[in-house]
Design a protein around this motif. Structure first.
Motif, PDB file in Angstrom:
ATOM      1  N   GLN A   7       0.805  -1.219   0.000  1.00  0.00           N
ATOM      2  CA  GLN A   7       0.000   0.000   0.000  1.00  0.00           C
ATOM      3  C   GLN A   7       0.835   1.265   0.000  1.00  0.00           C
ATOM      4  N   VAL A   8       2.030   1.186  -0.592  1.00  0.00           N
ATOM      5  CA  VAL A   8       2.815   2.404  -0.780  1.00  0.00           C
ATOM      6  C   VAL A   8       2.095   3.322  -1.755  1.00  0.00           C
ATOM      7  N   GLY A   9       1.441   2.725  -2.736  1.00  0.00           N
ATOM      8  CA  GLY A   9       0.699   3.481  -3.719  1.00  0.00           C
ATOM      9  C   GLY A   9      -0.058   2.529  -4.626  1.00  0.00           C
ATOM     10  N   TYR A  10      -0.462   3.030  -5.776  1.00  0.00           N
ATOM     11  CA  TYR A  10      -1.125   2.193  -6.784  1.00  0.00           C
ATOM     12  C   TYR A  10      -0.234   2.171  -8.017  1.00  0.00           C
ATOM     13  N   GLY A  11      -0.498   1.253  -8.950  1.00  0.00           N
ATOM     14  CA  GLY A  11       0.374   1.214 -10.113  1.00  0.00           C
ATOM     15  C   GLY A  11      -0.200   0.414 -11.267  1.00  0.00           C
ATOM     16  N   TRP A  12       0.391   0.664 -12.442  1.00  0.00           N
ATOM     17  CA  TRP A  12       0.110  -0.141 -13.631  1.00  0.00           C
ATOM     18  C   TRP A  12       1.099  -1.291 -13.646  1.00  0.00           C
ATOM     19  N   LEU A  13       0.598  -2.521 -13.513  1.00  0.00           N
ATOM     20  CA  LEU A  13       1.460  -3.693 -13.411  1.00  0.00           C
ATOM     21  C   LEU A  13       1.111  -4.710 -14.491  1.00  0.00           C
ATOM     22  N   PRO A  14       2.116  -5.513 -14.935  1.00  0.00           N
ATOM     23  CA  PRO A  14       1.822  -6.564 -15.932  1.00  0.00           C
ATOM     24  C   PRO A  14       0.829  -7.572 -15.365  1.00  0.00           C
ATOM     25  N   GLU A  15      -0.280  -7.748 -16.048  1.00  0.00           N
ATOM     26  CA  GLU A  15      -1.348  -8.608 -15.531  1.00  0.00           C
ATOM     27  C   GLU A  15      -0.871 -10.038 -15.299  1.00  0.00           C
ATOM     28  N   GLU A  16      -0.003 -10.533 -16.180  1.00  0.00           N
ATOM     29  CA  GLU A  16       0.477 -11.912 -16.055  1.00  0.00           C
ATOM     30  C   GLU A  16       1.250 -12.136 -14.770  1.00  0.00           C
ATOM     31  N   ARG A  17       1.942 -11.102 -14.266  1.00  0.00           N
ATOM     32  CA  ARG A  17       2.775 -11.241 -13.078  1.00  0.00           C
ATOM     33  C   ARG A  17       1.974 -11.127 -11.779  1.00  0.00           C
ATOM     34  N   ILE A  18       0.729 -10.697 -11.856  1.00  0.00           N
ATOM     35  CA  ILE A  18      -0.059 -10.540 -10.628  1.00  0.00           C
ATOM     36  C   ILE A  18      -1.354 -11.349 -10.704  1.00  0.00           C
ATOM     37  N   GLN A  19      -1.378 -12.379 -11.534  1.00  0.00           N
ATOM     38  CA  GLN A  19      -2.598 -13.179 -11.686  1.00  0.00           C
ATOM     39  C   GLN A  19      -3.048 -13.794 -10.368  1.00  0.00           C
ATOM     40  N   ALA A  20      -2.096 -14.320  -9.591  1.00  0.00           N
ATOM     41  CA  ALA A  20      -2.461 -14.967  -8.330  1.00  0.00           C
ATOM     42  C   ALA A  20      -3.063 -13.958  -7.365  1.00  0.00           C
ATOM     43  N   GLU A  21      -2.462 -12.779  -7.262  1.00  0.00           N
ATOM     44  CA  GLU A  21      -2.964 -11.748  -6.344  1.00  0.00           C
ATOM     45  C   GLU A  21      -4.338 -11.241  -6.774  1.00  0.00           C
ATOM     46  N   LEU A  22      -4.547 -11.147  -8.086  1.00  0.00           N
ATOM     47  CA  LEU A  22      -5.861 -10.727  -8.583  1.00  0.00           C
ATOM     48  C   LEU A  22      -6.914 -11.797  -8.301  1.00  0.00           C
ATOM     49  N   ALA A  23      -6.551 -13.075  -8.515  1.00  0.00           N
ATOM     50  CA  ALA A  23      -7.490 -14.164  -8.288  1.00  0.00           C
ATOM     51  C   ALA A  23      -7.878 -14.263  -6.813  1.00  0.00           C
ATOM     52  N   GLN A  24      -6.917 -13.970  -5.926  1.00  0.00           N
ATOM     53  CA  GLN A  24      -7.176 -14.042  -4.487  1.00  0.00           C
ATOM     54  C   GLN A  24      -7.853 -12.781  -3.960  1.00  0.00           C
ATOM     55  N   GLY A  25      -7.958 -11.761  -4.797  1.00  0.00           N
ATOM     56  CA  GLY A  25      -8.587 -10.519  -4.377  1.00  0.00           C
ATOM     57  C   GLY A  25      -7.695  -9.631  -3.540  1.00  0.00           C
ATOM     58  N   ILE A  26      -6.402  -9.953  -3.434  1.00  0.00           N
ATOM     59  CA  ILE A  26      -5.474  -9.116  -2.660  1.00  0.00           C
ATOM     60  C   ILE A  26      -5.229  -7.804  -3.392  1.00  0.00           C
ATOM     61  N   LEU A  27      -5.043  -7.898  -4.710  1.00  0.00           N
ATOM     62  CA  LEU A  27      -4.970  -6.712  -5.554  1.00  0.00           C
ATOM     63  C   LEU A  27      -6.255  -6.620  -6.361  1.00  0.00           C
ATOM     64  N   LYS A  28      -6.738  -5.379  -6.538  1.00  0.00           N
ATOM     65  CA  LYS A  28      -7.983  -5.185  -7.280  1.00  0.00           C
ATOM     66  C   LYS A  28      -7.792  -4.106  -8.337  1.00  0.00           C
ATOM     67  N   PRO A  29      -8.389  -4.292  -9.516  1.00  0.00           N
ATOM     68  CA  PRO A  29      -8.315  -3.248 -10.539  1.00  0.00           C
ATOM     69  C   PRO A  29      -8.998  -1.972 -10.056  1.00  0.00           C
TER      70      PRO A  29
END
Length: 263
Positions: A226-248
Motif C-alpha cells: 500500500q505504498v501506492g497504486y500502479g500499472w502492473l503486468p497482468e500476467e505477473r499478478i494473476q495470483a494476487e488478482l485471483a485471491q482478491g489481494i490486488l484489485k483493478p
C-alpha cells in the motif's frame, strides 16, 4: 603416461550395462576377442579384478563398482566434448545471447527455453533481462543474438511484432482509493503515489508524481504494501488478482492497457 584409457573404461561400462562381452562387442562394432583383450589389459594394469562371472552375466566386483563409479563422470564429460565438437563441425551455435524485456510473461519465456534446450542441448543460453528505457542496456542489446523488447513508437523497423502485454491499474484491496465513490479521475488519484517500473509508461505518467522501482517484483511489493497504486503486468499478478489481494482500480479512462512487444 596413464596406464589405462577411456576406451577401456567405456568398454567395461558397456559390458556391465549389457551383461555380456558378446553384446558389448556387437554394440561397439568390435570382435568379442577385442573386448576381452582390452578388459583383461585394463585389469592387469590396475592389478585389481573388476569383473566376475555370475551365471551368464559379467558383473562388477566391489572394487570394480567403486572404480567405475569414479570414472563414469569422466566418460560423460568426454562424450559431451565429442558432441560439442560435432556441433561445431556442423556450424551450430554454441551460445545464444538473449535479451528479454522483464515484463515478458515468464511462463511463456521458460516454456520456450525448455523447448529450445531439448532441441539444441549443446547450445548454451545467456539470458539478460532489461527494463524498457533503463540506462546501461545499449551494450547488452547490441551484442544480443535475439531481443524481445518494447517498440511502442515503431514496430515496423527492426524485428517484428510478437505479442501484446496487458497492464492493469491496481491497488491493494484495503487501499483508501477503493473508498472513493464512482470512477477515479486524476484529481482523486493525485494524493497517492503512482508506482512505476523504471521508465515504462512515461507518456501516460508524464506530469504525475511517481515512485520509480528498478524491478517488477519491487513495484509489485510496493503496491502490495500500500505504498501506492500502479500499472502492473497482468500476467505477473494473476495470483494476487485471483485471491482478491490486488484489485483493478475503477478509473474513468479504463484500467487496462496493452503494450506491443517485438522480437
Amino acid at each position: 603416461m596413464h596406464k589405462t584409457t577411456l576406451e577401456q573404461w567405456a568398454l567395461l561400462e558397456k559390458v556391465v550395462e549389457l551383461g555380456s562381452f558378446a553384446k558389448a562387442a556387437e554394440q561397439t562394432n568390435r570382435s568379442q576377442s577385442s573386448v576381452s583383450y582390452n578388459l583383461a589389459l585394463l585389469q592387469e594394469r590396475l592389478g585389481v579384478a573388476l569383473l566376475v562371472p555370475e551365471g551368464r552375466r559379467a558383473v562388477l566386483t566391489p572394487a570394480g563398482e567403486l572404480l567405475l563409479g569414479q570414472v563414469k563422470p569422466l566418460l560423460k564429460a568426454f562424450s559431451r566434448v565429442e558432441t560439442r565438437a560435432a556441433t561445431l563441425r556442423e556450424g551450430m551455435r554454441t551460445r545464444l545471447d538473449l535479451v528479454v524485456d522483464s515484463i515478458f510473461p515468464r511462463q511463456r519465456l521458460f516454456a520456450i527455453l525448455r523447448q529450445f534446450q531439448q532441441r539444441y542441448p549443446q547450445t548454451q543460453v545467456r539470458l539478460t533481462e532489461v527494463l524498457e528505457n533503463a540506462s546501461g542496456n545499449d551494450v547488452a542489446q547490441t551484442e544480443a543474438d535475439v531481443m524481445v523488447l518494447t517498440r511502442r513508437q515503431d514496430i515496423t523497423g527492426r524485428g517484428e511484432w510478437l505479442m501484446n502485454i496487458d497492464f492493469v491499474a491496481v491497488a491493494h484491496r484495503d487501499h483508501p482509493l477503493f473508498s472513493q465513490p464512482g470512477p477515479l479521475n486524476d484529481e482523486l488519484l493525485r494524493p497517492w503515489p503512482l508506482i512505476r517500473i523504471a521508465e515504462s509508461d512515461s507518456d501516460r505518467q508524464a506530469g504525475r508524481d511517481a515512485w520509480t522501482f528498478s524491478t517488477i517484483d519491487a513495484a509489485i511489493d510496493a503496491v502490495m504494501y500500500q505504498v501506492g497504486y500502479g500499472w502492473l503486468p497482468e500476467e505477473r499478478i494473476q495470483a494476487e488478482l485471483a485471491q482478491g489481494i490486488l484489485k483493478p482500480l475503477p478509473l474513468n479512462h479504463g484500467s487496462q492497457a496493452r503494450h506491443p512487444r517485438c522480437i
